[in-house]
Design an enzyme around this catalytic site. Sequence first.
Site, PDB file in Angstrom:
ATOM      1  N   LYS A 249      -8.619  -6.471  10.940  1.00 32.63           N
ATOM      2  CA  LYS A 249      -9.800  -5.914  10.266  1.00 32.63           C
ATOM      3  C   LYS A 249     -11.093  -6.073  11.086  1.00 32.63           C
ATOM      4  O   LYS A 249     -11.930  -5.187  11.084  1.00 32.63           O
ATOM      5  CB  LYS A 249      -9.979  -6.553   8.889  1.00 32.63           C
ATOM      6  CG  LYS A 249      -8.942  -6.106   7.867  1.00 32.63           C
ATOM      7  CD  LYS A 249      -9.265  -6.680   6.500  1.00 32.63           C
ATOM      8  CE  LYS A 249      -8.235  -6.286   5.471  1.00 32.63           C
ATOM      9  NZ  LYS A 249      -8.547  -6.785   4.136  1.00 32.63           N
TER      10      LYS A 249
ATOM     11  N   SER B 182       0.807  -1.229   0.000  1.00 37.16           N
ATOM     12  CA  SER B 182       0.000   0.000   0.000  1.00 37.16           C
ATOM     13  C   SER B 182       0.843   1.284   0.000  1.00 37.16           C
ATOM     14  O   SER B 182       0.480   2.256  -0.655  1.00 37.16           O
ATOM     15  CB  SER B 182      -0.962  -0.005   1.191  1.00 37.16           C
ATOM     16  OG  SER B 182      -1.900  -1.032   1.018  1.00 37.16           O
TER      17      SER B 182
ATOM     18  N   ASP C 276     -12.928  -3.094   0.358  1.00 38.36           N
ATOM     19  CA  ASP C 276     -12.569  -4.280  -0.430  1.00 38.36           C
ATOM     20  C   ASP C 276     -13.628  -4.600  -1.493  1.00 38.36           C
ATOM     21  O   ASP C 276     -13.294  -4.950  -2.626  1.00 38.36           O
ATOM     22  CB  ASP C 276     -12.374  -5.505   0.478  1.00 38.36           C
ATOM     23  CG  ASP C 276     -10.983  -5.534   1.113  1.00 38.36           C
ATOM     24  OD1 ASP C 276     -10.081  -4.831   0.624  1.00 38.36           O
ATOM     25  OD2 ASP C 276     -10.814  -6.262   2.112  1.00 38.36           O
TER      26      ASP C 276
ATOM     27  N   ILE D 213      -8.303 -13.452  -5.995  1.00 39.67           N
ATOM     28  CA  ILE D 213      -7.959 -12.185  -5.333  1.00 39.67           C
ATOM     29  C   ILE D 213      -6.539 -12.211  -4.769  1.00 39.67           C
ATOM     30  O   ILE D 213      -6.025 -11.196  -4.329  1.00 39.67           O
ATOM     31  CB  ILE D 213      -8.994 -11.758  -4.264  1.00 39.67           C
ATOM     32  CG1 ILE D 213      -8.952 -12.646  -3.034  1.00 39.67           C
ATOM     33  CG2 ILE D 213     -10.388 -11.694  -4.852  1.00 39.67           C
ATOM     34  CD1 ILE D 213      -9.697 -12.018  -1.843  1.00 39.67           C
TER      35      ILE D 213
ATOM     36  N   ALA E  71     -14.243 -18.679   2.832  1.00 36.03           N
ATOM     37  CA  ALA E  71     -15.217 -18.028   3.708  1.00 36.03           C
ATOM     38  C   ALA E  71     -14.495 -17.235   4.787  1.00 36.03           C
ATOM     39  O   ALA E  71     -14.962 -17.108   5.910  1.00 36.03           O
ATOM     40  CB  ALA E  71     -16.143 -19.081   4.326  1.00 36.03           C
TER      41      ALA E  71
HETATM   42  P1  NAP Z   1      -8.557 -15.411   6.012  1.00 36.22           P
HETATM   43  O1  NAP Z   1      -9.623 -14.682   6.695  1.00 36.22           O
HETATM   44  O2  NAP Z   1      -7.422 -15.966   6.803  1.00 36.22           O
HETATM   45  O3  NAP Z   1      -9.243 -16.629   5.188  1.00 36.22           O
HETATM   46  C1  NAP Z   1      -8.459 -17.607   4.548  1.00 36.22           C
HETATM   47  C2  NAP Z   1      -9.343 -18.506   3.694  1.00 36.22           C
HETATM   48  O4  NAP Z   1      -8.479 -19.425   2.982  1.00 36.22           O
HETATM   49  C3  NAP Z   1     -10.321 -19.379   4.489  1.00 36.22           C
HETATM   50  O5  NAP Z   1     -11.475 -19.590   3.721  1.00 36.22           O
HETATM   51  C4  NAP Z   1      -9.519 -20.677   4.652  1.00 36.22           C
HETATM   52  O6  NAP Z   1     -10.321 -21.816   4.859  1.00 36.22           O
HETATM   53  C5  NAP Z   1      -8.879 -20.767   3.291  1.00 36.22           C
HETATM   54  N1  NAP Z   1      -7.683 -21.633   3.259  1.00 36.22           N
HETATM   55  C6  NAP Z   1      -6.466 -21.366   3.794  1.00 36.22           C
HETATM   56  N2  NAP Z   1      -5.639 -22.408   3.560  1.00 36.22           N
HETATM   57  C7  NAP Z   1      -6.347 -23.349   2.892  1.00 36.22           C
HETATM   58  C8  NAP Z   1      -6.044 -24.658   2.384  1.00 36.22           C
HETATM   59  N3  NAP Z   1      -4.823 -25.204   2.512  1.00 36.22           N
HETATM   60  N4  NAP Z   1      -7.029 -25.335   1.731  1.00 36.22           N
HETATM   61  C9  NAP Z   1      -8.248 -24.776   1.573  1.00 36.22           C
HETATM   62  N5  NAP Z   1      -8.613 -23.551   2.040  1.00 36.22           N
HETATM   63  C10 NAP Z   1      -7.657 -22.856   2.691  1.00 36.22           C
HETATM   64  O7  NAP Z   1      -7.856 -14.512   4.874  1.00 36.22           O
HETATM   65  P2  NAP Z   1      -8.522 -13.299   4.034  1.00 36.22           P
HETATM   66  O8  NAP Z   1      -8.294 -12.022   4.733  1.00 36.22           O
HETATM   67  O9  NAP Z   1      -9.902 -13.701   3.659  1.00 36.22           O
HETATM   68  O10 NAP Z   1      -7.559 -13.295   2.738  1.00 36.22           O
HETATM   69  C11 NAP Z   1      -7.564 -14.387   1.821  1.00 36.22           C
HETATM   70  C12 NAP Z   1      -6.620 -14.070   0.656  1.00 36.22           C
HETATM   71  O11 NAP Z   1      -7.096 -12.942  -0.063  1.00 36.22           O
HETATM   72  C13 NAP Z   1      -5.182 -13.717   1.093  1.00 36.22           C
HETATM   73  O12 NAP Z   1      -4.302 -14.343   0.192  1.00 36.22           O
HETATM   74  C14 NAP Z   1      -5.127 -12.198   0.933  1.00 36.22           C
HETATM   75  O13 NAP Z   1      -3.817 -11.737   0.638  1.00 36.22           O
HETATM   76  C15 NAP Z   1      -6.051 -12.002  -0.264  1.00 36.22           C
HETATM   77  N6  NAP Z   1      -6.661 -10.651  -0.313  1.00 36.22           N
HETATM   78  C16 NAP Z   1      -6.490  -9.910  -1.435  1.00 36.22           C
HETATM   79  C17 NAP Z   1      -7.052  -8.646  -1.522  1.00 36.22           C
HETATM   80  C18 NAP Z   1      -6.842  -7.823  -2.763  1.00 36.22           C
HETATM   81  O14 NAP Z   1      -7.066  -6.594  -2.712  1.00 36.22           O
HETATM   82  N7  NAP Z   1      -6.484  -8.412  -3.879  1.00 36.22           N
HETATM   83  C19 NAP Z   1      -7.809  -8.134  -0.444  1.00 36.22           C
HETATM   84  C20 NAP Z   1      -7.987  -8.931   0.690  1.00 36.22           C
HETATM   85  C21 NAP Z   1      -7.402 -10.186   0.747  1.00 36.22           C
HETATM   86  P3  NAP Z   1     -10.728 -22.243   6.369  1.00 36.22           P
HETATM   87  O15 NAP Z   1     -11.889 -21.344   6.726  1.00 36.22           O
HETATM   88  O16 NAP Z   1     -11.086 -23.660   6.253  1.00 36.22           O
HETATM   89  O17 NAP Z   1      -9.521 -21.997   7.234  1.00 36.22           O
END
Ligand code: NAP
Length: 294
Positions: free
Chosen positions: A75, A26, A111, A231, A141
């Site tokens: 967050k 950022s 977001d 994403i 999720a």
């Molecule tokens: P989070 O709250 O930690 O959620 C992680 C998600 O990934 C959960 O659904 C989790 O499943 C799943 N997961 C993790 N490891 C897994 C595996 N080995 N197999 C299957 N599912 C798995 O993270 P978040 O904040 O939502 O962020 C998720 C991703 O989005 C990150 O990579 C982040 O960098 C990216 N992101 C990008 C932007 C953008 O602007 N492009 C914005 C926000 C986030 P469980 O519920 O089963 O643990």
Amino acid sequence: MAEPPKREPAERRAFVIGCPIDHSRSPIIHGFWLKKYNLNGSYEKVHVDPESLGHFLATAIEAGFVGGNITIPHKENANHFVAERDDIATTLGAINTVWISENRLIGSNTDGYGFLANLDDQSPGWDHLSRKKRGALVVGAGGASRAIIFGLAQRGFDPIIIANRTFEKAEHLVKKFGRSCHAMRLDQLPEVSASVSMIVNTTSLGMEATTSDEFPIDFSQVAADAIVHDIVYTPLTTPFLAAAKERGLTTIDGLGMLLHQAVPGFEKWFGIRPDVTKELRQILLRDLGELENE
Ligand code: NAP
């Protein structure tokens, strides 16, 4: 009488807080805009651990900040430390942007805006797919999935299928977002992927240095006009996107969402609505070591 010396407007300082925070891109985005629009401002990374979050936000105004961004893992917790949330932050239960109004900290979540604005930019008219009534599939999720589900619902996608490794978390979001959502397990992906217009990966699967797990998704069954969006942006082309590309599907990477979600915050803090340009994207790509792949 001698003219009084001209006064520069005071520097406006914004922050991004997280734990860890070193990886955040950022500052590159906001630094680019501050320079481009010739503004007297700064945007600094601050490492804030979970125990210090309340203190940091409670003292941010007196420390001279005009607002900032909040990232992992704060967050959701940040909800408790702002004076007010806008509607979207209340709906999503998570905050990624704060600013000051009448000496109070206001929280929002940009977001979902970033997700939609990027699609509108990169694939204008993409949401006509919602009229095909085939719905959308959201994989994951976690925190980020909420903004994506909300954005897709706003643009008329129905049904929205939420598939997650931990099924209960998908069920929780179905309760939160209502009738048009359905929960599913990851091993059910092959059953639904053929019938949707839009597939979005919101999990961290595919992110560098996380895991070598793969989705059980067969893109050969996916409709030829479907859009596949990841994403995650490190790497830019995740294995998920690479497989969709191989099938000839329209793919969208996560970098555009990152760039667009930054726009509303910058406007609140510095008073100018900035443009997301090719030049800015190129700078980020260079930083990510991805330029040769574009
Ligand atoms: P989070 O709250 O930690 O959620 C992680 C998600 O990934 C959960 O659904 C989790 O499943 C799943 N997961 C993790 N490891 C897994 C595996 N080995 N197999 C299957 N599912 C798995 O993270 P978040 O904040 O939502 O962020 C998720 C991703 O989005 C990150 O990579 C982040 O960098 C990216 N992101 C990008 C932007 C953008 O602007 N492009 C914005 C926000 C986030 P469980 O519920 O089963 O643990």
